[in-house]
Design an enzyme around this catalytic site. Structure first.
Site, PDB file in Angstrom:
ATOM      1  N   ASN A  18      -2.898   4.409   3.936  1.00  0.00           N
ATOM      2  CA  ASN A  18      -2.592   3.997   2.560  1.00  0.00           C
ATOM      3  C   ASN A  18      -3.181   4.970   1.545  1.00  0.00           C
ATOM      4  O   ASN A  18      -2.528   5.325   0.561  1.00  0.00           O
ATOM      5  CB  ASN A  18      -3.107   2.591   2.284  1.00  0.00           C
ATOM      6  CG  ASN A  18      -2.211   1.519   2.859  1.00  0.00           C
ATOM      7  OD1 ASN A  18      -1.030   1.728   3.076  1.00  0.00           O
ATOM      8  ND2 ASN A  18      -2.774   0.360   3.107  1.00  0.00           N
ATOM      9  N   ASP A  24      -3.924  -5.190   7.720  1.00  0.00           N
ATOM     10  CA  ASP A  24      -3.614  -4.414   8.927  1.00  0.00           C
ATOM     11  C   ASP A  24      -3.923  -5.203  10.190  1.00  0.00           C
ATOM     12  O   ASP A  24      -4.293  -4.638  11.217  1.00  0.00           O
ATOM     13  CB  ASP A  24      -4.382  -3.089   8.905  1.00  0.00           C
ATOM     14  CG  ASP A  24      -5.893  -3.290   8.908  1.00  0.00           C
ATOM     15  OD1 ASP A  24      -6.358  -4.436   8.755  1.00  0.00           O
ATOM     16  OD2 ASP A  24      -6.616  -2.289   9.078  1.00  0.00           O
ATOM     17  N   ASP A  60       3.283   0.507   4.698  1.00  0.00           N
ATOM     18  CA  ASP A  60       4.248  -0.542   5.029  1.00  0.00           C
ATOM     19  C   ASP A  60       5.201  -0.088   6.128  1.00  0.00           C
ATOM     20  O   ASP A  60       5.555  -0.858   7.023  1.00  0.00           O
ATOM     21  CB  ASP A  60       5.039  -0.964   3.794  1.00  0.00           C
ATOM     22  CG  ASP A  60       4.195  -1.733   2.789  1.00  0.00           C
ATOM     23  OD1 ASP A  60       3.082  -2.177   3.140  1.00  0.00           O
ATOM     24  OD2 ASP A  60       4.659  -1.881   1.636  1.00  0.00           O
ATOM     25  N   ASP A 106      -6.439  -5.478  15.182  1.00  0.00           N
ATOM     26  CA  ASP A 106      -6.824  -4.893  13.896  1.00  0.00           C
ATOM     27  C   ASP A 106      -6.637  -3.384  14.010  1.00  0.00           C
ATOM     28  O   ASP A 106      -7.176  -2.758  14.919  1.00  0.00           O
ATOM     29  CB  ASP A 106      -8.276  -5.239  13.582  1.00  0.00           C
ATOM     30  CG  ASP A 106      -8.679  -4.872  12.164  1.00  0.00           C
ATOM     31  OD1 ASP A 106      -8.205  -3.843  11.652  1.00  0.00           O
ATOM     32  OD2 ASP A 106      -9.476  -5.600  11.567  1.00  0.00           O
TER      33      ASP A 106
END
Length: 150
Positions: A13, A48, A22, A5
């Protein structure tokens, strides 16, 4: 099995946009694939999070590989405009043995171990055990507290 993670990915973001996020995910996926052994499998689980299946891998080696991934992730730098984007990773490790009921059980236990790695300060590796599950239940911080041990 490893559950990876990314720590603080939301800020990528939020600050640079989803296209930048991305790009970071793609770059990290390629780097992880190159880092792992032939026959190991890495895949994005969503958001993620990545799953890594380490084939025919003793637990000691799995922990070394997970720690290597943890060290690799912040060294991956994605240029985005004038910014250099980086993240860190928390990783849960699970030995898939006779106590694992099915693939969903394995993923859930590795996710629980990752949760403990995150709750201990992030950028860490934690190996799942019965004590891991007890810690999560006692602290009641699991995002969807299960009724019984997985």
């Amino acid at each position: 099995m490893c559950f990876v993670d990314l720590d603080c990915f939301k800020s990528v973001n939020d600050n640079a946009g989803h296209a930048a996020g991305d790009a970071v995910l793609g770059c990290l996926a390629r780097a992880m694939r190159l880092f792992l052994r032939d026959g190991d499998i890495v895949g994005r689980l969503g958001g993620d999070e990545f799953g890594v299946l380490l084939r025919h891998c003793p637990l000691e080696v799995a922990v070394q590989l997970a720690d290597g991934l943890r060290e690799l992730v912040p060294r991956i730098r994605q240029r985005w405009g004038r910014q250099t984007l980086t993240v860190r990773a928390s990783i849960g490790v699970l030995s898939i043995d006779g106590t694992v009921a099915d693939p969903g059980d394995a993923l859930r236990k590795a996710d629980i171990a990752c949760y403990v790695a995150k709750s201990g300060g992030r950028n860490a590796v934690h190996v799942y055990s019965g004590e891991t599950w007890s810690h999560v239940r006692e602290n009641r911080r699991w995002r969807d507290p299960p009724d019984a041990e997985p």
